[in-house]
Design a protein around this motif. Structure first.
Motif, PDB file in Angstrom:
ATOM      1  N   LYS A 273       4.204   1.517  -3.189  1.00  0.00           N
ATOM      2  CA  LYS A 273       3.194   2.113  -2.306  1.00  0.00           C
ATOM      3  C   LYS A 273       2.852   1.232  -1.109  1.00  0.00           C
ATOM      4  CE  LYS A 273       2.243   5.674  -4.970  1.00  0.00           C
ATOM      5  NZ  LYS A 273       2.701   6.966  -4.616  1.00  0.00           N
ATOM      6  N   ARG A 274       3.335   0.001  -1.117  1.00  0.00           N
ATOM      7  CA  ARG A 274       3.001  -0.937  -0.040  1.00  0.00           C
ATOM      8  C   ARG A 274       4.274  -1.315   0.722  1.00  0.00           C
ATOM      9  NH1 ARG A 274      -2.368  -3.143  -0.784  1.00  0.00           N
ATOM     10  NH2 ARG A 274      -3.059  -2.404  -2.804  1.00  0.00           N
ATOM     11  N   PHE A 275       4.153  -1.215   2.029  1.00  0.00           N
ATOM     12  CA  PHE A 275       5.314  -1.508   2.880  1.00  0.00           C
ATOM     13  C   PHE A 275       5.193  -2.862   3.572  1.00  0.00           C
ATOM     14  CE2 PHE A 275       4.479   3.142   3.280  1.00  0.00           C
ATOM     15  CZ  PHE A 275       5.463   3.538   2.394  1.00  0.00           C
ATOM     16  N   ILE A 276       4.193  -3.626   3.151  1.00  0.00           N
ATOM     17  CA  ILE A 276       3.899  -4.882   3.828  1.00  0.00           C
ATOM     18  C   ILE A 276       5.068  -5.856   3.797  1.00  0.00           C
ATOM     19  CG2 ILE A 276       2.826  -6.053   1.859  1.00  0.00           C
ATOM     20  CD1 ILE A 276       1.119  -6.258   5.103  1.00  0.00           C
ATOM     21  N   LEU A 277       5.902  -5.811   2.772  1.00  0.00           N
ATOM     22  CA  LEU A 277       7.066  -6.701   2.691  1.00  0.00           C
ATOM     23  C   LEU A 277       8.376  -5.996   2.993  1.00  0.00           C
ATOM     24  CD1 LEU A 277       6.315  -8.855  -0.485  1.00  0.00           C
ATOM     25  CD2 LEU A 277       6.403  -9.621   1.874  1.00  0.00           C
ATOM     26  N   SER A 278       8.562  -4.815   2.449  1.00  0.00           N
ATOM     27  CA  SER A 278       9.878  -4.177   2.539  1.00  0.00           C
ATOM     28  C   SER A 278      10.260  -3.794   3.964  1.00  0.00           C
ATOM     29  CB  SER A 278       9.971  -2.972   1.609  1.00  0.00           C
ATOM     30  OG  SER A 278       9.035  -1.988   1.970  1.00  0.00           O
ATOM     31  N   VAL A 279       9.330  -3.262   4.736  1.00  0.00           N
ATOM     32  CA  VAL A 279       9.669  -2.836   6.101  1.00  0.00           C
ATOM     33  C   VAL A 279       9.960  -4.028   7.017  1.00  0.00           C
ATOM     34  CG1 VAL A 279       8.826  -1.632   8.158  1.00  0.00           C
ATOM     35  CG2 VAL A 279       8.537  -0.594   5.898  1.00  0.00           C
ATOM     36  N   PRO A 280       9.107  -5.070   7.051  1.00  0.00           N
ATOM     37  CA  PRO A 280       9.460  -6.222   7.905  1.00  0.00           C
ATOM     38  C   PRO A 280      10.779  -6.889   7.511  1.00  0.00           C
ATOM     39  CG  PRO A 280       7.158  -6.342   7.289  1.00  0.00           C
ATOM     40  CD  PRO A 280       7.757  -5.219   6.495  1.00  0.00           C
ATOM     41  N   LEU A 281      11.027  -7.004   6.196  1.00  0.00           N
ATOM     42  CA  LEU A 281      12.298  -7.594   5.758  1.00  0.00           C
ATOM     43  C   LEU A 281      13.475  -6.723   6.177  1.00  0.00           C
ATOM     44  CD1 LEU A 281      11.352  -8.907   2.210  1.00  0.00           C
ATOM     45  CD2 LEU A 281      12.059 -10.287   4.163  1.00  0.00           C
TER      46      LEU A 281
END
Length: 180
Positions: A92-100
């Motif tokens: 539910k959180r994109f804080i890591l996956s999208v920037p990576l």
């Protein structure tokens, strides 16, 4: 073929003399550096198994170029895998996956534009001192001042693009799923 035969065939002692190319440090005129670079380019295109680079400046520049390409390649794959892993762990959180994923895309793009079509990316710098001494001894060089030695290692260029594409697809699917 048993393990002993594989080890015997994989040593530098079995390398054919014609598969070694030496960029000699010979200063004939004022364009020596350009001559060295053109000799290296011809050797890279010819895909010699080993390339010995005697001119220190050219050797250092080539080793640095290969190292930067390796860092981009490995960082692209690592960021793509970490993007997918963080997306699975924190769906539910994109804080890591999208920037990576974005970093993986940038590194893959930079690698593809700058290194993929460069014949230098098919080589690695030999760092093992024993191998360096064997190659230079076979070529008749003294081992006191070892030159930069490149070894041909055709690596697959589709891994980083596949991982990046999978990471981007996974992130896009996660974002789509969260907003629907």
């Amino acid at each position: 073929m048993d393990l002993h035969e594989v080890n015997r065939l994989s040593t530098i002692d079995e390398v054919d003399q014609h598969s070694i190319f030496v960029v000699r440090e010979v200063y004939n005129d004022g364009n020596a550096q350009e001559d060295f670079e053109s000799e290296l380019e011809r050797a890279l295109v010819a895909r010699y198994a080993y390339i010995i680079i005697e001119p220190p400046r050219l050797g250092e520049e080539t080793a640095r170029w290969i190292t930067v390409g390796n860092v981009l390649y490995k960082s692209s794959v690592t960021c793509g895998v970490l993007s997918m892993a963080s997306g699975l762990c924190l769906p539910k959180r994109f804080i890591l996956s999208v920037p990576l994923c974005v970093v993986s895309i940038l590194f893959t793009g930079l690698y593809t534009l700058s290194w993929l079509y460069d014949p230098c990316c098919q080589y690695q710098v030999v760092k093992d001192r024993k191998t360096l001494e064997k190659v230079t001894k076979q070529e008749g060089k003294s081992s006191s001042a070892l030159p930069v030695v490149l070894v041909y290692t055709k690596k697959s260029s589709t891994i980083e693009r596949t991982v990046t594409l999978l990471a981007a697809s996974f992130c896009a699917w996660q974002i789509y799923r969260s907003f629907n």
